[in-house]
Design a protein around this motif. Sequence first.
Motif, PDB file in Angstrom:
ATOM      1  N   ASP A  41       0.841  -1.197   0.000  1.00 45.02           N
ATOM      2  CA  ASP A  41       0.000   0.000   0.000  1.00 45.02           C
ATOM      3  C   ASP A  41       0.879   1.251   0.000  1.00 45.02           C
ATOM      4  OD1 ASP A  41      -2.243   1.538   0.012  1.00 45.02           O
ATOM      5  OD2 ASP A  41      -3.121   0.634   1.809  1.00 45.02           O
ATOM      6  N   VAL A  42       0.274   2.386  -0.335  1.00 40.87           N
ATOM      7  CA  VAL A  42       1.035   3.623  -0.505  1.00 40.87           C
ATOM      8  C   VAL A  42       1.627   4.084   0.834  1.00 40.87           C
ATOM      9  CG1 VAL A  42       0.953   6.019  -1.261  1.00 40.87           C
ATOM     10  CG2 VAL A  42      -0.466   4.300  -2.405  1.00 40.87           C
ATOM     11  N   PRO A  43       2.966   4.231   0.945  1.00 41.13           N
ATOM     12  CA  PRO A  43       3.547   4.787   2.176  1.00 41.13           C
ATOM     13  C   PRO A  43       3.003   6.182   2.447  1.00 41.13           C
ATOM     14  CG  PRO A  43       5.242   3.741   0.842  1.00 41.13           C
ATOM     15  CD  PRO A  43       4.000   3.793  -0.004  1.00 41.13           C
ATOM     16  N   THR A  44       2.702   6.453   3.710  1.00 41.39           N
ATOM     17  CA  THR A  44       2.088   7.733   4.080  1.00 41.39           C
ATOM     18  C   THR A  44       3.103   8.806   4.411  1.00 41.39           C
ATOM     19  OG1 THR A  44       1.903   6.957   6.373  1.00 41.39           O
ATOM     20  CG2 THR A  44       0.006   6.618   4.924  1.00 41.39           C
ATOM     21  N   SER A  45       4.338   8.434   4.699  1.00 41.71           N
ATOM     22  CA  SER A  45       5.398   9.409   4.953  1.00 41.71           C
ATOM     23  C   SER A  45       6.728   8.717   4.752  1.00 41.71           C
ATOM     24  CB  SER A  45       5.296   9.988   6.374  1.00 41.71           C
ATOM     25  OG  SER A  45       5.451   8.968   7.346  1.00 41.71           O
ATOM     26  N   VAL A  46       7.773   9.494   4.511  1.00 41.28           N
ATOM     27  CA  VAL A  46       9.111   8.947   4.320  1.00 41.28           C
ATOM     28  C   VAL A  46      10.127   9.981   4.775  1.00 41.28           C
ATOM     29  CG1 VAL A  46       9.407   9.791   1.942  1.00 41.28           C
ATOM     30  CG2 VAL A  46      10.618   7.728   2.677  1.00 41.28           C
ATOM     31  N   ASP A  47      11.251   9.517   5.269  1.00 40.87           N
ATOM     32  CA  ASP A  47      12.334  10.413   5.664  1.00 40.87           C
ATOM     33  C   ASP A  47      13.657   9.680   5.473  1.00 40.87           C
ATOM     34  OD1 ASP A  47      13.487  12.757   6.536  1.00 40.87           O
ATOM     35  OD2 ASP A  47      13.364  12.239   8.655  1.00 40.87           O
ATOM     36  N   VAL A  48      14.752  10.428   5.432  1.00 42.10           N
ATOM     37  CA  VAL A  48      16.071   9.839   5.265  1.00 42.10           C
ATOM     38  C   VAL A  48      17.087  10.696   5.993  1.00 42.10           C
ATOM     39  CG1 VAL A  48      16.653  11.057   3.108  1.00 42.10           C
ATOM     40  CG2 VAL A  48      17.668   8.817   3.580  1.00 42.10           C
ATOM     41  N   ALA A  49      18.088  10.063   6.584  1.00 43.67           N
ATOM     42  CA  ALA A  49      19.196  10.759   7.239  1.00 43.67           C
ATOM     43  C   ALA A  49      20.503  10.139   6.755  1.00 43.67           C
ATOM     44  CB  ALA A  49      19.087  10.651   8.759  1.00 43.67           C
ATOM     45  N   ALA A  50      21.484  10.973   6.462  1.00 40.75           N
ATOM     46  CA  ALA A  50      22.795  10.514   6.023  1.00 40.75           C
ATOM     47  C   ALA A  50      23.751  10.491   7.195  1.00 40.75           C
ATOM     48  CB  ALA A  50      23.335  11.434   4.928  1.00 40.75           C
ATOM     49  N   PHE A  51      24.651   9.527   7.189  1.00 37.94           N
ATOM     50  CA  PHE A  51      25.697   9.467   8.214  1.00 37.94           C
ATOM     51  C   PHE A  51      26.902   8.788   7.609  1.00 37.94           C
ATOM     52  CE2 PHE A  51      23.256   5.600   8.576  1.00 37.94           C
ATOM     53  CZ  PHE A  51      24.171   4.599   8.865  1.00 37.94           C
ATOM     54  N   GLY A  52      28.079   8.955   8.244  1.00 38.80           N
ATOM     55  CA  GLY A  52      29.287   8.388   7.657  1.00 38.80           C
ATOM     56  C   GLY A  52      29.520   8.971   6.283  1.00 38.80           C
ATOM     57  N   SER A  53      29.977   8.157   5.360  1.00 41.76           N
ATOM     58  CA  SER A  53      30.172   8.556   3.970  1.00 41.76           C
ATOM     59  C   SER A  53      29.498   7.510   3.101  1.00 41.76           C
ATOM     60  CB  SER A  53      31.665   8.655   3.641  1.00 41.76           C
ATOM     61  OG  SER A  53      31.848   8.982   2.272  1.00 41.76           O
TER      62      SER A  53
END
Length: 636
Positions: A41-53
């Motif tokens: 089903d359609v995701p209702t929210s999304v987020d992403v965080a970068a760390f390291g390289s």
Amino acid sequence: MRKQLLGLTTAALAVGTLSLTSSPAQGVGGIDGGNISGSGDVPTSVDVAAFGSGDAIAAWSRPVVGGTRVYAAIATDGVWGAPKAVTATAVTDAHDVRAVANDAGDLAVVWNQTIGGEHRVRGSRHLGNGSWDGSTPLSPAVDVETVEWIDADMDGAGRVHLAYEAENDGAHRVSATVWAKGGTPQFTTFGAHTFRPSLDVSPAGAVLMSYFTDDGGDEVMVTRRTAGAGWTSPKPVAWNGNLSEETVAAIADDGRGAVLVGGWEDAGARAVVTRVDAAGGLGGAELVSPGGVGTAFRDLAVSPNGTMQVTWTAFENGTTYVIRAAVAKPGQDFGGAGLADPGTVTNQRHLSLVSDRGAQVVVHDDADRLTLRHRTNPVLGFGEYDAGTADGPFAAAMDREGNVVATGVVENGFSSYVEADFLDIAGPAAQVTGPGAQVATPSFPVSWSVTDSLSGVKSTDVMVRSASWNSGFGPQQVIGDDVTSSSRQFAGAFGGTYCFQVQGTDKADNLGFRSDERCTTVPLDDTALAGKKWKRVAKAGAFNGTATTTKRKGRNLVLPGVQARHLTLLVTKAKKGGKIKVTWNGTLLKKVGLKGTGQATIALADFSNVQTGTLKIKVIGKNGRKVTIDGLVVGK
């Protein structure tokens, strides 16, 4: 330094005069991570965080049988692992997911959840075995009809910092939470009629937060929190007029930061920046966007070293929607507003990303295509990477090297998923690993390490600066052009100092920044020192197989015209060793006893800068006591 957007189309990028050391060419390559969530089903929210390289954590919420679940996936060197459930079972209406991380590898997910008809903020930490530790309440257990406008980040100690707007019985209040590893979350609530908080966190744990209030007039308030103290008393930004409700707070590693607001004038809201010093003091209003043109949306990015980038969208000349940008290097004013995106379908919310090294990126969803526009040098035009369809919420972040990760929801009924892409915009990291500060022969191996977490290393350039014992450094020379090895033999000379650098290119043709120099010195042989009635002997195990020796008091060895910052003497001790004194331009450096066994190095001097002089060694011990000189290290 993490940035994210949910449920919005975005586009952002900066144009300015960032100075680049060994300025890289524009290579840049996209890495398509594809479907990282599995279909459903359609995701209702999304987020992403970068760390390291090249490492990242993505999180999303999705309807499932019995409610919703929160999921997360982790990427290492650009490769995504299988998605894992953060919530053990289905819960009621999980949404507004936030992913946070630090460069130590601490990861957490925060989300909003309905419990008994009331909104609650929850959080979960990632465990080393790949699982998640459950669900911790990050908002007080009180009646809250609505929680919205969540912002979250993590400091270097793994503390999760959270701010949100809560509404109950028509009253809106900004609240904040700090959640230390192994600790109980600590809650703070600010005054009534407060809205839309924005926060950013430094690795040391300094938090900068801004929020809007209409209690007694439109104002944007700014407050700080440090690891050892609570929130400071909120202060208003300076603006004589109405302000937009949306603000952006961003902070650098040293604790300095800035707050972006929309300050209204006749033509509309202008992009206005207020700088915040490390003690929480607010500067004056800086009008970054030009007068006479209203801005629909604005964004602010601050890199770890404090480079600021402000972007805004505007409808110009009655014909075109554009995004413009201005950049301010640390401690400097903003440059002119440059054209970042020459045309979008409409005014768009957008995301601004900038690195210490001058990488500038726009991530936008114009016409439902997730597009990453980029440049690594302000004299170059912008390249473009098409990350494919993205017709739902999306997010993006930049790691400390300047690489970008973007995630977006692809809506396709029960075959919907989260798409992820990396933009490899940073060249390889490089380091000279050998030799040490001193070598035993004029011919010696030089070694290096060049790594790239995303595209991989294509080739390496090796450079050297050389100086003889009685002169300064000459110009740098290339001794390895586009090599693929990790070491090579170098032929130096007695008494020479050699400083090596390496620089790599990755397979996306990104040129990395040069490594720190690593310097080594070949000792000057004892035969270079002049003296009468000393014996020159061949000696196994001695430097260069030779030694200069005497048993007579008063004998001298002299070397004029030395240019040195560091001086070290090579000697051989004996059971009946003698004693010497060493002078520099007639000034005593050291008296040295040579009684003992084996070879020894005697540190003579470490000057603050390169000095020119005459070195003299004089035997001051009794006659019959053996003095053996093996060489001299003349370091720069």
